[in-house]
Design a protein around this motif. Structure first.
Motif, PDB file in Angstrom:
ATOM      1  N   GLU A 194       1.328   5.892  -7.434  1.00  0.00           N
ATOM      2  CA  GLU A 194       0.200   6.706  -7.900  1.00  0.00           C
ATOM      3  C   GLU A 194       0.602   8.164  -8.031  1.00  0.00           C
ATOM      4  O   GLU A 194       0.278   8.833  -9.014  1.00  0.00           O
ATOM      5  N   ASN A 195       1.327   8.668  -7.029  1.00  0.00           N
ATOM      6  CA  ASN A 195       1.741  10.077  -7.062  1.00  0.00           C
ATOM      7  C   ASN A 195       2.838  10.327  -8.093  1.00  0.00           C
ATOM      8  O   ASN A 195       2.814  11.338  -8.807  1.00  0.00           O
TER       9      ASN A 195
ATOM     10  N   SER B 271       0.825  -1.207   0.000  1.00  0.00           N
ATOM     11  CA  SER B 271       0.000   0.000   0.000  1.00  0.00           C
ATOM     12  C   SER B 271       0.860   1.259   0.000  1.00  0.00           C
ATOM     13  O   SER B 271       0.536   2.252  -0.668  1.00  0.00           O
TER      14      SER B 271
ATOM     15  N   GLY C 224       1.065   4.049  -3.032  1.00  0.00           N
ATOM     16  CA  GLY C 224       0.919   5.485  -2.875  1.00  0.00           C
ATOM     17  C   GLY C 224       2.016   6.256  -3.594  1.00  0.00           C
ATOM     18  O   GLY C 224       1.764   7.266  -4.253  1.00  0.00           O
TER      19      GLY C 224
END
Length: 394
Positions: free
Chosen positions: A385-386, A378, A382
């Protein structure tokens, strides 16, 4: 003084201004581009080289992505490294997005060609640029051309894409704008070298001596960065010293991996800062890119945030000037800043995680954070994704 008229005056012919002019042209909106530097200088500026998924999608959709797709290098992730460990963060599997290595110089070249093909006016090497009546419905811009002749352009809108030091943001009254900023206590020594990359994808390395990064511009040109003190003089960094530092920081504990040195063609010290100015609209003036915000380069967000700004702005100006709908323009600041602050936070987070401060407590926190990112799906998702980029309408 020669007086002319257009719909939009764009101050600044970097990627933000050039892309905005191209997108407006596709919407049937006329513009005039003003730039204080020469075309050769604009084309030659060495800047960012990592394009987000959404940036590539936009450039392709806008008809200026053909060469990018032919010559760019698609990457599906990055490597995170700390002593004795190197881990691949796979953006494709974690976020279903990829990134592309394609230098800002190449993006600028493609956009300049598109601008020329469109036949819209561009004025380079201008001086004394000043914005007038931006709080009314009939703004204008005055300037002196390269031959010293004064000009005035009446318009409906002024777009400030002229960077941190340009006149656009300063034209907003001090009482009407607010800025947020942070100066970082370290800088990057940026190095460009004629040598094939020693890695298939970017390496971000935490090292006790300081951060190091291995990037690239093409299959034969590599880009490197070393954390240095902001006061460092580039003259104090000989080629041998640079290659020795890169080999230690990038190769620390990596059995069998070797950095291939080559001829260094450019090196410079790059200060690091975060800066956000609000609002991004004042009357008929709209800001985009570095005129409104600057991020440290660790998160590869600068150029991509500028692209997102002008994508939103082109739609807002088309609605305002072509359709008579002021709502997207009125919402531009809030819409753009939502993504800007996300990119600003991610850039700060990456910078804080990877740059040494000399404090042993900070070093332990950074090691803990890095281990969390590479061991938690996870957390890695993150980052992916960024880094690969949120949708432009985020």
């Amino acid at each position: 003084m020669k007086t002319t008229r257009t719909q939009v005056v764009i101050v600044g012919a970097g990627p933000a201004g050039l892309l905005l002019s191209h997108l407006l042209d596709r919407e049937g909106i006329e513009s005039v581009l003003l730039e204080n530097r020469s075309p050769d200088y604009v084309r030659g500026r060495i800047r960012a080289g990592m394009l987000e998924h959404s940036t590539v999608e936009l450039l392709v959709e806008a008809g200026v992505g053909d060469r990018l797709k032919r010559e760019g290098m698609e990457h599906r992730g990055i490597y995170l490294q700390f002593p004795h460990e190197r881990h691949h963060i796979d953006f494709r599997s974690l976020a279903n997005r990829s990134v592309w290595v394609y230098g800002q110089t190449e993006v600028t070249r493609d956009l300049m060609q598109a601008r020329s093909a469109a036949g819209q006016q561009s004025h380079y090497e201008v001086g004394d640029v000043a914005l007038h009546d931006i709080d009314g419905e009939s703004p204008s811009v005055t300037f002196v051309d390269v031959e010293g002749r004064p000009h005035r352009i009446d318009c409906d809108v002024v777009a400030g894409c002229d960077g941190f030091h340009g006149p656009a943001r300063r034209s907003i009254p001090e009482g009407a704008r607010r800025s947020f900023g942070r100066e970082y206590p370290y800088a990057w020594l940026g190095v460009l070298a004629d040598v094939a990359p020693s890695t298939d994808e970017l390496i971000y390395a935490w090292h006790p001596e300081g951060f190091a990064m291995h990037s690239m511009r093409s299959h034969s040109v590599s880009r490197f960065y070393l954390q240095v003190d902001p006061s460092d003089d580039v003259a104090g960094w000989s080629d041998d010293r640079i290659w020795d530092a890169l080999a230690r920081r990038l190769g620390h504990g990596q059995d069998g991996w070797q950095l291939q040195p080559g001829r260094i063609t450019d090196k410079s010290v790059l200060p690091m800062r975060s800066f956000v100015s609000t609002p991004m609209q004042y009357g008929r003036l709209f800001l985009a890119g570095d005129a409104a915000h600057i991020v440290p380069p660790t998160g590869a967000k600068g150029l991509n945030l500028a692209v997102a700004d002008v994508a939103l702005l082109s739609r807002a100006l088309a609605a305002l000037l072509r359709d008579g709908d002021p709502r997207p323009a009125d919402e531009y600041t809030d819409t753009a800043l939502r993504r800007v602050w996300r990119g600003t936070h991610f850039s700060w987070w990456m910078t804080s995680m990877l740059h040494v401060t000399g404090d042993p407590f900070d070093a332990q926190l950074q090691r803990s954070q890095l281990e969390w990112v590479v061991r938690s799906e996870s957390a890695a998702a993150g980052l992916a994704e960024n880094y690969a980029g949120l949708p432009i309408g985020y």
